[in-house]
Design an enzyme around this catalytic site. Structure first.
Site, mmCIF file in Angstrom:
data_model
loop_
_atom_site.group_PDB
_atom_site.id
_atom_site.type_symbol
_atom_site.label_atom_id
_atom_site.label_comp_id
_atom_site.label_asym_id
_atom_site.label_seq_id
_atom_site.Cartn_x
_atom_site.Cartn_y
_atom_site.Cartn_z
ATOM 1 N N ASN A 164 -6.672 -2.970 15.002
ATOM 2 C CA ASN A 164 -8.082 -3.208 14.647
ATOM 3 C C ASN A 164 -8.233 -4.389 13.689
ATOM 4 O O ASN A 164 -9.313 -4.603 13.137
ATOM 5 C CB ASN A 164 -8.695 -1.940 14.042
ATOM 6 C CG ASN A 164 -8.054 -1.551 12.705
ATOM 7 O OD1 ASN A 164 -7.149 -2.239 12.216
ATOM 8 N ND2 ASN A 164 -8.521 -0.469 12.113
ATOM 9 N N ASP B 64 0.812 -1.217 0.000
ATOM 10 C CA ASP B 64 0.000 0.000 0.000
ATOM 11 C C ASP B 64 0.849 1.271 0.000
ATOM 12 O O ASP B 64 2.075 1.213 0.168
ATOM 13 C CB ASP B 64 -0.936 0.005 1.218
ATOM 14 C CG ASP B 64 -0.210 -0.378 2.516
ATOM 15 O OD1 ASP B 64 1.025 -0.268 2.570
ATOM 16 O OD2 ASP B 64 -0.881 -0.782 3.459
ATOM 17 N N HIS C 18 -6.618 -4.807 10.809
ATOM 18 C CA HIS C 18 -6.425 -4.551 9.377
ATOM 19 C C HIS C 18 -5.171 -5.229 8.845
ATOM 20 O O HIS C 18 -4.215 -5.484 9.584
ATOM 21 C CB HIS C 18 -6.466 -3.041 9.049
ATOM 22 C CG HIS C 18 -5.241 -2.258 9.419
ATOM 23 N ND1 HIS C 18 -5.233 -0.889 9.502
ATOM 24 C CD2 HIS C 18 -3.971 -2.644 9.724
ATOM 25 C CE1 HIS C 18 -4.034 -0.467 9.823
ATOM 26 N NE2 HIS C 18 -3.241 -1.515 9.969
ATOM 27 N N GLU D 255 -9.360 -1.852 6.212
ATOM 28 C CA GLU D 255 -9.902 -1.597 7.541
ATOM 29 C C GLU D 255 -11.136 -2.478 7.773
ATOM 30 O O GLU D 255 -11.687 -3.038 6.823
ATOM 31 C CB GLU D 255 -10.280 -0.112 7.651
ATOM 32 C CG GLU D 255 -9.137 0.858 7.350
ATOM 33 C CD GLU D 255 -8.061 0.920 8.445
ATOM 34 O OE1 GLU D 255 -7.954 -0.022 9.257
ATOM 35 O OE2 GLU D 255 -7.315 1.906 8.467
#
Ligand code: PGA
Length: 258
Positions: free
Chosen positions: A136, A67, A138, A143
């Site tokens: 979280n 990314d 990810h 997400e």
């Protein structure tokens, strides 16, 4: 999923780095998927050491990063282009023409996302994808609630990711809100996946990824679908697992057959 619990962060880092090097030695032209973040910094340091001290060569590998932030040019100090140059590319014999990271400053980010997905396919796909995991759950910038079959696309960062990543920026307001990221479907297409999670703050995400339901609530739980995924954990990241005896019986001290 192979759950590999090591008694220290250092041992988990050394083990995953050794695994990657094994793959490069077995197939010098392998296609590696790469990640960024604090957890993989020492993994890259270990790969650099292997190059400097044991003559491991990365000169024929091909790499694709997960990314990049939308809006940051490759020379921006907080870009993932810059991170990779600083921690790995600039310190080994990896050829820059054999590395790919999405261009966050592309005029048309959606077009760049399509180009990037196609480029991965054109190379024959990723042999081994390295991943970290967010608190979280990810992976990449996928997400919670990301489609489990998503491909490379633009994603908005979750507020907790903006907060976590703000430690690298002067001000939280400077953290880009958008990214171009491989999708979960892209990641699942890799022939092998190795993920590293270190520390207490990753223990809930590790629990949900390994033992939780398969759910977009925890994007990393999608690894449960993958036939060749290995998860490298230190004690702290493994601390909430409930089936620990089983993992340790199958892989004592995190050992995995080559
Ligand atoms: P970290 O990031 O290694 O800096 O915790 C991991 C991630 O967000 O994927």
């Amino acid at each position: 999923m192979k759950v590999l619990i090591h008694d220290s962060a250092e041992a988990a880092i050394a083990a995953i780095a050794n695994r990657i090097v094994e793959k490069v030695i077995a197939k010098p032209t392998c296609v590696l998927g790469l990640a960024t973040g604090g957890t993989v910094e020492p993994v890259y340091e270990a790969l650099v050491q292997k190059h400097e001290q044991q003559n491991v060569s990365y000169s024929r590998i091909r790499t694709f990063n997960l990314d990049e932030y939308v809006g940051l040019s490759p020379d921006h100090p907080m870009s993932y282009h810059h991170f990779m140059e600083k921690h790995l590319f600039g310190r080994t014999d990896i050829k820059s023409e054999n590395t790919s990271i999405p261009f966050g400053n592309a005029i048309n980010p959606n077009e760049e996302a399509r180009r990037y997905e196609a480029a991965i396919k054109q190379c024959g796909g990723i042999d081994c994808q390295l991943l970290g995991i967010g608190e979280n759950g990810h992976i990449g910038f996928n997400e919670p609630t990301s489609s489990l079959s998503s491909t490379v696309r633009i994603k908005t960062l979750a507020p907790e990711t903006v907060r976590a990543n703000s430690r690298y920026f002067k001000d939280i307001a400077e953290v880009p809100r958008l990214s171009i990221t491989m999708g979960i479907g892209t990641i699942l297409c890799a022939r092998e996946i190795v993920l590293i999670a270190i520390g207490d703050n990753k223990s809930k995400a590790a629990l949900e990824m390994i033992e939780g339901p398969l759910s977009a609530r925890c994007p990393a739980s999608a690894l449960q679908l993958h036939p060749h995924a290995e998860v490298y954990l230190d004690e702290a990241a493994a601390s909430q697992l409930t089936l620990r005896d089983y993992y340790e019986a199958v892989h004592p001290n995190g050992k995995v057959e080559s």
